[in-house]
Every structure is written in C-alpha cells, then in structure tokens.
Design an enzyme around this catalytic site. Structure first.
Site, PDB file in Angstrom:
ATOM      1  CG  ASP A  38      -1.778   1.213   1.451  1.00 60.82           C
ATOM      2  OD1 ASP A  38      -1.590   2.179   0.728  1.00 60.82           O
ATOM      3  OD2 ASP A  38      -2.701   1.028   2.200  1.00 60.82           O
ATOM      4  CE1 TYR A 127      -7.663  11.894  -8.990  1.00 61.88           C
ATOM      5  CE2 TYR A 127      -8.352  13.569 -10.760  1.00 61.88           C
ATOM      6  CZ  TYR A 127      -7.662  12.498 -10.632  1.00 61.88           C
ATOM      7  OH  TYR A 127      -6.834  11.866 -11.534  1.00 61.88           O
TER       8      TYR A 127
HETATM    9  N1  LIG Z   1      -8.250   7.092 -15.440  1.00 58.93           N
HETATM   10  C1  LIG Z   1      -8.291   8.383 -15.865  1.00 58.93           C
HETATM   11  O1  LIG Z   1      -9.281   8.791 -16.568  1.00 58.93           O
HETATM   12  C2  LIG Z   1      -7.228   9.421 -15.698  1.00 58.93           C
HETATM   13  C3  LIG Z   1      -7.139  10.567 -15.996  1.00 58.93           C
HETATM   14  C4  LIG Z   1      -6.245  11.558 -16.169  1.00 58.93           C
HETATM   15  C5  LIG Z   1      -5.010  11.095 -15.029  1.00 58.93           C
HETATM   16  N2  LIG Z   1      -5.049   9.802 -14.658  1.00 58.93           N
HETATM   17  C6  LIG Z   1      -3.910   9.323 -14.065  1.00 58.93           C
HETATM   18  O2  LIG Z   1      -3.387   8.066 -14.804  1.00 58.93           O
HETATM   19  C7  LIG Z   1      -2.476   7.452 -13.906  1.00 58.93           C
HETATM   20  C8  LIG Z   1      -3.100   6.091 -14.087  1.00 58.93           C
HETATM   21  O3  LIG Z   1      -4.689   5.930 -13.899  1.00 58.93           O
HETATM   22  P1  LIG Z   1      -5.494   4.467 -14.327  1.00 58.93           P
HETATM   23  O4  LIG Z   1      -6.611   4.844 -15.047  1.00 58.93           O
HETATM   24  O5  LIG Z   1      -4.613   3.448 -14.590  1.00 58.93           O
HETATM   25  O6  LIG Z   1      -5.899   4.430 -12.725  1.00 58.93           O
HETATM   26  P2  LIG Z   1      -6.633   2.809 -12.187  1.00 58.93           P
HETATM   27  O7  LIG Z   1      -6.952   2.000 -13.385  1.00 58.93           O
HETATM   28  O8  LIG Z   1      -7.884   3.365 -11.386  1.00 58.93           O
HETATM   29  O9  LIG Z   1      -5.252   2.277 -11.533  1.00 58.93           O
HETATM   30  C9  LIG Z   1      -4.915   2.871 -10.212  1.00 58.93           C
HETATM   31  C10 LIG Z   1      -4.230   1.519  -9.845  1.00 58.93           C
HETATM   32  O10 LIG Z   1      -3.598   2.306  -8.389  1.00 58.93           O
HETATM   33  C11 LIG Z   1      -3.792   1.211  -7.381  1.00 58.93           C
HETATM   34  N3  LIG Z   1      -3.885   1.897  -6.116  1.00 58.93           N
HETATM   35  C12 LIG Z   1      -4.810   2.803  -5.449  1.00 58.93           C
HETATM   36  N4  LIG Z   1      -4.310   3.210  -4.179  1.00 58.93           N
HETATM   37  C13 LIG Z   1      -3.383   2.568  -3.987  1.00 58.93           C
HETATM   38  C14 LIG Z   1      -2.463   2.282  -2.822  1.00 58.93           C
HETATM   39  N5  LIG Z   1      -2.738   3.169  -1.733  1.00 58.93           N
HETATM   40  N6  LIG Z   1      -1.399   1.846  -2.851  1.00 58.93           N
HETATM   41  C15 LIG Z   1      -1.278   0.732  -3.642  1.00 58.93           C
HETATM   42  N7  LIG Z   1      -1.904   0.946  -5.084  1.00 58.93           N
HETATM   43  C16 LIG Z   1      -2.943   1.688  -4.925  1.00 58.93           C
HETATM   44  C17 LIG Z   1      -5.174   0.898  -7.687  1.00 58.93           C
HETATM   45  O11 LIG Z   1      -5.480  -0.488  -6.756  1.00 58.93           O
HETATM   46  P3  LIG Z   1      -6.871  -0.751  -6.410  1.00 58.93           P
HETATM   47  O12 LIG Z   1      -7.542  -1.317  -7.824  1.00 58.93           O
HETATM   48  O13 LIG Z   1      -6.735  -1.946  -5.752  1.00 58.93           O
HETATM   49  O14 LIG Z   1      -7.484   0.510  -5.825  1.00 58.93           O
HETATM   50  C18 LIG Z   1      -5.381   0.542  -9.221  1.00 58.93           C
HETATM   51  O15 LIG Z   1      -4.537  -0.631  -9.676  1.00 58.93           O
HETATM   52  C19 LIG Z   1      -2.923   7.686 -12.512  1.00 58.93           C
HETATM   53  O16 LIG Z   1      -2.056   8.709 -11.904  1.00 58.93           O
HETATM   54  C20 LIG Z   1      -4.255   8.623 -12.791  1.00 58.93           C
HETATM   55  O17 LIG Z   1      -4.413   9.720 -11.759  1.00 58.93           O
HETATM   56  C21 LIG Z   1      -6.100   8.855 -14.855  1.00 58.93           C
END
Ligand SMILES: NC(=O)c1ccc[n+]([C@@H]2O[C@H](COP(=O)([O-])OP(=O)(O)OC[C@H]3O[C@@H](n4cnc5c(N)ncnc54)[C@H](OP(=O)(O)O)[C@@H]3O)[C@@H](O)[C@H]2O)c1
Length: 289
Positions: A38, A127
């Site tokens: 975590d 956020y």
């Molecule tokens: N998704 C979007 O639309 C979007 C838009 C703009 C920017 N971003 C950025 O792009 C990046 C990748 O996003 P994504 O879409 O791949 O996100 P995602 O699919 O939600 O993946 C995020 C991962 O982080 C893990 N995580 C969350 N809290 C954690 C913790 N305390 N310790 C360890 N792992 C943890 C989650 O695990 P769990 O599933 O177990 O929670 C999940 O596997 C992020 O920085 C996000 O902010 C995303």
C-alpha cells in the site's frame, strides 16, 4: 539498454500496459500492486525498492474517485500526494528516476483551448488538489522527475478493474433500454492506455524530465466521444446530450481540459494515434479479452 523498472499501480489500466511495454523492450520489472504494498504505508517503500535497486520508479497508482474524494479528501491526499512524497524520497535515496502520472484536472478548464505545460494550474476539487500536490512533492524532493499529465484514460485493463473506464460505462449503459445522457459542455482528450504506455517508454529511454502533457491528442466532448464509441461498436442506443447544469456531480470539473501534446511531439516522441483508430483498437482488444 536494459533498465530495472519498478511499477506501482501495475494492475491498473495504465499500469498493465506499462508492464507490457517495458517488458517487451527487455527491461527487468518489479510489478507492484496494492496486494504487494500500500503506497500510503511509507515505511515499507524504501526497503522494498532498495532490494530491487531500480533505475526508474514509475508511479501509475492513484486514487481516482473524483466525486468520492469530495467526501474523503484525506484519503485522496494520502495516495495522490503524500505517497508521492514517500516515493520521491525513496528515489532520492536510491538515486532512481521517478516517473509520475498526473491529470488534466490540475487546470480549471476555463481557457477554452488545449492546455500546455506553461499554463497556470488551478485545481477545482479535492482530487485535483491532491494530484497537483503530488506533482509538487515530486518536484520538491527530486531534481529531475518526469511528470506526465494525461486525460480520460481508457485501456483494456479497465475490463478487470472495479472502476472500469468511460467506454465500459457507455457499453454497460447501452445494454439497458434507457436513454443515455452524456454532457456535451465538457471537453477532454481521452487517452488510450497502450498508446500512452508506449510514449512513456519512449520518454524514459530518451531521458526526458520535467512536466509533459500526453493526452489522446483529440479534444472532444464526452457526448461526442460517446457517439464515436457507439458508432465504432455498431451500437444504436438512444443517446442524448446534457449539460453540467442538468447533470450535477459532487466534484467540480474543468469544462475544457484537453491537453496539448505539442511539447511531447517537439521532443521527438511519436504522436498519439487518431482517436477513431484508438477506439477501434480498444474494441478489438476487448473482443479478444
Ligand atoms: N483514469 C483516468 O481517466 C485518468 C485521467 C487523468 C489522469 N489519470 C492518471 O493516470 C494514472 C493511471 O490511471 P489509471 O486509469 O490506470 O488508474 P486505475 O486503473 O484506477 O489504476 C490505479 C491503480 O492504483 C492502485 N492503487 C490505488 N491506491 C493504492 C494504494 N494506496 N497503494 C497501492 N496501489 C494503489 C489501484 O489499486 P486498486 O484497484 O486496488 O484500488 C489501481 O490498480 C493515475 O496517476 C491517474 O491519476 C487517470
């Protein structure tokens, strides 16, 4: 060049693609999910990383529940800001490069055009504040972090996560007979995770540092994006345009948060694929899965 790369968030939409991309380039990977560590538990991070001795640490883990964050701003801050501080400190200690992902939501979206890296930030909610603070922490403790801001990420990894992504949401809604309402007055640049992962690898191998925008490259309203998805999937649900006024959410969102990829492309990184191609590719990957 074979790099040793630790990836946090490796089970997320972007993380799975980063792992695929870097492993196909011959890198040695430490794939970390929440089940391993975590990232808010700062004490465990440095020993874990020290044992692997990475050249590069990539943080694709994030708290992404934009609306829920309004009820629990502290939880968002712990993951998106304080944990980035811990990772930055560990990278400094181990002399590793940090690659961290941030968001178009650091902007207020009032400019009415795609944002460049030179534009001033102005986050609109918990956020967004937490993500901007993450950028600042990375920059506060490291000389040369690579911070990649992206927008509306969708990738086949979203099929396996509880949060999914916008395309999955649309396809799910289309399977009911109710009309689907999507906001027409909010514009972003939806980004295909495999394409972003490939550009990230190019950036890492080119040794880039600093803040870079890497959005999908096409500014589009969520309504128009939904239309494109249904056209590409040959589906014909009743789709209606709505507005922020009619469709209130807990968090304020920037009305126009598309990102300009100009700096990325000037640095010689391959331009993003056309949005229509990326959506087709996503649907094909989805069908295979
Ligand atoms: N998704 C979007 O639309 C979007 C838009 C703009 C920017 N971003 C950025 O792009 C990046 C990748 O996003 P994504 O879409 O791949 O996100 P995602 O699919 O939600 O993946 C995020 C991962 O982080 C893990 N995580 C969350 N809290 C954690 C913790 N305390 N310790 C360890 N792992 C943890 C989650 O695990 P769990 O599933 O177990 O929670 C999940 O596997 C992020 O920085 C996000 O902010 C995303």
């Amino acid at each position: 060049m074979s790099l040793r790369i630790a990836i946090f968030g490796s089970a997320g939409q972007l993380g799975v693609e980063l792992a695929k991309e870097f492993s196909s380039r011959g890198c040695e990977l430490l794939r970390l999910t929440r089940a391993h560590v975590d990232i808010t538990k700062s004490a465990g991070l440095e020993p874990l990383l020290a044992a692997f001795d990475p050249d590069v640490v990539i943080n694709a883990a994030a708290y992404n529940m934009v609306d829920v964050a309004e009820q629990e701003p502290q939880a968002a801050f712990e993951v998106n800001a304080l944990a980035v501080r811990s990772l930055a400190l560990a990278c400094r200690q181990l002399d590793a490069r940090l690659v961290h992902f941030s968001t178009d939501y650091v902007f207020d979206g009032l400019a009415g055009r795609s944002y460049t890296e030179m534009d001033p930030t102005h986050p609109l909610g918990a956020y967004a504040v937490s993500k901007l603070a993450g950028e600042l922490y990375a920059q506060a403790y490291l000389e040369n972090p690579l911070i990649i801001r992206t927008s509306g990420v969708y990738g086949p990894g979203g099929l396996r996560t509880a949060r999914g992504n916008f395309i999955e949401l649309m396809l799910r809604l289309a399977s009911s007979s109710n009309p689907i309402r999507v906001v027409e007055d909010h514009v972003a640049s939806p980004t295909y995770a495999p394409a972003l992962a490939a550009r990230t690898a190019e950036m890492v191998f080119a040794g880039l540092a600093g803040v870079f925008h890497a959005g999908g490259g096409t500014p589009i309203s969520w309504y128009e994006f939904a239309r494109l998805i249904f056209e590409s999937a040959d589906m014909h649900p009743e789709l209606r345009a709505t507005s922020e006024r009619e469709y209130r959410t807990a968090a304020r969102r920037p009305p126009y948060s598309a990102l300009s990829n100009g700096k990325l492309e000037k640095a010689g990184i391959t331009p993003m694929p056309a949005l229509t191609e990326a959506v087709k590719d996503y649907l094909a990957a989805r069908a295979r899965a």
